[in-house]
Design an enzyme around this catalytic site. Structure first.
Site: not given
Length: 299
Positions: A241-244
């Protein structure tokens, strides 16, 4: 070309060649601290620091970090680990023991922005970052001369949409099998799930995080146009999850209408370099436990 010589400063770990760190996570319940302490005492270890945290004493998760000294650690550590399995099985622990004197090997990925990379190199050169920077990987040549002036190998691996799989394979090849953690020091490429799977919870990223957050291009211009009063940065482990991914560290600074876009960028760069350096320091000192998508940081 300017040559940077790394001073041979004594590291904290190097001063204590018989020191180890134990990280534990398990369901909470009575007797965990007593069992660990008794086990280490019976094996001749001296506890020098101990930290604990429980999410909920009634059925939650329990986390523990213990530093201890054990004479002739190199020889005794394998047997200590084998003997601890009985205690670990009793409490359903996930656990690791790390030899503190073994410095972790870092690979730093960078694109064109240099502020986070420079901060890590400064701290490494000063002896404040107790790790070995094994290599720097970049999709640009901008930082090659500077990095090599420290005696650190620099690998230029261009990345395009068409060559991304091949580029990532080249990155894995140059990294090899002995890198403990990868640091994305403003590396402006998305990491693929396949690459992430090789280094689960061992890739640390830094990014600007505004309150409110701004997505897309020119985030500082967006923030300025909205008149934000707080800007900040977040260091986290990389997941699909991008930047998650699990957050390790964050910081913010108040700004005002007097700060233009360039000033917001300047402030943001300062926050980013400090936040990333803290996160890396805590990782190499074995101070972080990951549970689901959260971290427990014994800083």
């Amino acid at each position: 070309m300017e040559i940077h010589i790394k001073k041979d400063l004594p590291s904290a770990a190097g001063q204590y060649p018989n020191r180890a760190r134990m990280l534990i996570s398990c369901p909470d319940g009575p007797g965990i601290v007593a069992a660990v302490s008794q086990f280490l005492y019976q094996h001749g270890a001296n506890i020098v620091q101990s930290d604990q945290y429980t999410m909920d004493p009634a059925g939650g998760m329990f986390f523990m970090r213990v530093e201890f000294d054990l004479e002739d650690l190199n020889t005794k550590l394998p047997q200590l680990e084998e003997s601890f399995r009985e205690v670990a099985d009793q409490f359903r622990m996930e656990w690791n023991i790390y030899h503190a004197a073994r410095k972790k090997r870092l690979a730093i990925f960078v694109s064109k922005e240099d502020h986070c990379l420079v901060e890590l190199l400064w701290q490494w050169q000063a002896g404040d970052l107790d790790a070995d920077i094994a290599l720097v990987v970049s999709n640009h040549l901008d930082m090659k001369e500077y990095v090599e002036s420290f005696g650190i190998p620099y690998h230029h691996i261009p990345v395009t949409a068409d060559t991304k799989p091949q580029a990532e394979q080249r990155q894995l090849d140059v990294i090899g099998d002995d890198i403990d953690v990868i640091i994305l020091a403003r590396y402006m490429q998305i990491i693929s799930p396949t690459f992430i799977d090789h280094y689960r919870n061992r890739i640390i990223n830094i990014h600007h995080s505004f309150l409110p957050a701004f997505v897309g291009g020119k985030p500082y211009a967006q923030a300025y146009n909205r008149g934000v009063k707080i800007i900040g940065a977040t260091a986290h482990y990389v997941t699909e999850e991008l930047d998650g991914g699990p957050i390790i560290e964050q910081d913010v600074q108040r700004v005002s209408h007097r700060d233009d876009v360039n000033e917001l960028k300047r402030i943001g760069r300062t926050i980013e370099r400090v936040v990333l350096a803290r996160a890396v320091k805590w990782h190499v000192e074995d101070r972080i436990l990951v549970h689901n998508n959260k971290t427990v940081v014994f800083s």
